[in-house]
Design an enzyme around this catalytic site. Structure first.
Site: not given
Length: 554
Positions: A88, A115-116, A210, A212, A264-268, A270, A410
């Site tokens: 942070g 770290c922090y 870090h 990650e 909406s037809g989007g991935v999420d 759907s 996603k």
């Protein structure tokens, strides 16, 4: 979330006093992942917090991000198998900075401070944290052997040879200069006498760098050692497990009630619809709202995919005038989102009444980044913008929300879609915002400006597909700018619209880099747009990364 469980390193022997139980108590307040080992990630505002969560999940272990003000009782009830304290921007010497409840270090649950987070552990345990020594960038780590009298414990650096030079990434102003009493140093750099430490008799670890980030090439090994050797986690956070548990959870939540889903037809949306349909079948009715803010041929594609191929009950609500009317003259993006969100719900309510389904629940494709960016989930991190799925709902919402994907990033959603058997063409689609083209027409939204943007966007995506680049790009779209520019077309002067093209690469939408198209590709797209879209005489390409920019312009 791997497609199959990863093969973890062997856990420590059962009689190891630092090894916690592998079956944490289930949380009645948060039942979703209770069947799995899970890591609590305490967020102190690091720019890398989401990357930590991703690294843990990629190892097949469930992880959630929560702010540092969670009570000890809440943590006990949540039942973490391990706790990670993020980095942070604060200093441990800042009285206003986020702190650490020292009781967390005495729960018997393994803790890793980054770290922090490491500095907080050191300060609370009586170590020396020195301020003001800034270090940003790569450093060379030397892994040390613990002193001979150090009690045996799972090794954070298992697989690393003492004396080897290991590249790590640092980003700090303060540093631990001397470990606390009862701690031993595990690694150092030329500038950091204590780059990693652990407690002698408790499963408490810290690293000043870090692990990650991609700039620490062996960082995933360190993360895996913490998860599997120290925490004893099982790598069972998989798409198949998520689907099975989600189906049961949705059935418990919904019962025999009717459910409506905004598609909406989007991935999420759907994947959310397919998951709920698997759980409750014909109790689900999907509604595609033709807002007038959709891409070219969006409606036809949704009808074909869901009615004809998936057998899901689908109703189309034509409501373009209801959206465009309230948007008339509105330029502020947050007002647009609110208007679109509220209108969307009103259309849903009316459509439900007309259908006579008496739906009680509304499905939304909210994802974890939506939740993180819309609310102060990340402790001191700031809200960036209101997301349509989580921030644009009216206060008098008459539905109860079903958000089966709100724990997922996603790419995890795409893998769940594959597990559910959705068509590959649907799963691979680039993200599309809930407010649609309403936030890609910068400034006031009109039918003519939507026409210009819709055709521009279609040409751009068609060229990306033709070049075989679609799957290399996380998201690509066009934006209509609220400016006009002078041009020359034929023998005449023009004063017409400017469009911007955007394409980014990303893993989860939390950070992104602009895609480096070849100049010939951009020239071809620009020529087509200017020749084929009446009202455009200038095309630009956005080369901003996130951060500091966001992916969408509004």
């Amino acid at each position: 979330m791997p497609d199959t469980p990863a093969v973890p390193p062997p856990p420590p022997p059962p009689d190891d006093p630092t090894h916690p139980p592998t079956s944490p108590p289930a949380s009645t307040a948060h039942p979703t992942p209770a069947a799995h080992d899970r890591i609590l990630l305490v967020d102190y505002g690091s720019q890398f917090t989401q990357l930590i969560a991703r690294r843990i999940r990629e190892a097949g272990v469930y992880c959630e991000i929560h702010p540092p003000d969670r009570s000890t009782d809440w943590v006990r009830a949540w039942g973490p198998t391990g706790i990670v304290l993020s980095g942070g921007p604060s200093s441990v010497y800042d009285d206003a900075g986020p702190g650490l409840d020292p009781i967390l270090l005495d729960l018997g649950v393994p803790v890793l401070g980054i770290c922090y987070g490491m500095q907080l552990i050191a300060r609370h345990e009586g170590g020396a944290v020195l301020p003001g020594k800034r270090e940003y960038g790569r450093a060379t780590l030397r892994v040390d052997r613990p002193p001979p009298d150090t009690p045996a414990a799972p090794d954070l650096f298992h697989g690393f040879d003492p004396g080897d030079d290991v590249t790590v990434w640092c980003s700090h102003g303060d540093h631990v200069d001397e470990p606390p009493p009862g701690f031993v140093t595990l690694a150092a750099t030329a500038d950091l006498p204590v780059a990693a430490f652990r407690a002698r008799s408790r499963p408490i670890y810290g690293v000043q760098f870090h692990p990650e980030v991609a700039h620490t090439p062996r960082g995933q090994e360190i993360v895996d050692n913490f998860l599997f050797r120290i925490c004893g986690c099982s790598a069972d956070w998989t798409p198949g497990a998520f689907v099975a548990e989600s189906v049961e959870r949705i059935r418990r939540q919904v019962g025999d009630a009717q459910v409506i889903c905004g598609l909406s037809g989007g991935v999420d949306s759907s994947v959310a619809a397919a998951l709920v349909h698997k759980a409750v079948g014909d109790q689900l009715t999907c509604v595609f709202v033709d807002t007038g803010l959709m891409r070219m041929n969006e409606r036809e594609g949704v009808e074909q995919a869901f009615r004809e191929h998936m057998g899901i009950r689908l109703v189309v609500a034509e409501a373009a005038e209801e959206f465009l009317g309230p948007l008339d003259g509105v330029a502020d993006p947050e007002r647009k989102r609110r208007i679109i969100g509220e209108t969307f719900i009103r259309v849903f309510e009316r459509t439900t009444r007309e259908l006579g389904t008496h739906a009680r629940f509304l499905v939304q494709g909210t994802l974890y980044p939506d939740v993180i960016e819309s609310h102060a989930v990340r402790g001191p991190s700031a809200t960036i913008k209101t997301h349509h799925n989580v921030g644009g709902l009216p206060d008098d919402l008459s539905f109860e929300l079903v958000e089966p994907l709100r724990e997922l990033f996603k790419d995890e959603v795409r893998r769940v879609g594959q597990t559910l058997g959705l068509d590959h063409a649907l799963i691979r689609r680039h993200p599309f915002p809930g407010p649609g083209l309403g936030i890609r027409v910068l400034g006031p939204v009109t039918e003519d400006r939507l026409r210009i943007l819709r055709l521009t966007d279609a040409i751009y995506l068609e060229e990306i597909e033709s070049a075989g680049l679609y799957d290399d790009i996380w998201q690509a779209f066009a934006v209509l700018l609220p400016v006009q520019a002078v041009g020359v077309m034929g023998d005449g002067r023009t004063y017409e619209n400017v469009v911007a093209l955007r394409a980014v690469t990303s893993r989860d939408g939390m950070t992104a880099d602009w895609y480096p198209f070849e100049p010939e590709f951009l020239a071809r797209v620009s020529t087509r747009i200017i020749n084929e879209v009446a009202g455009v005489n200038r095309v630009t390409y956005d080369i901003s990364s996130k951060p500091p920019a966001t992916i969408e312009w509004e």
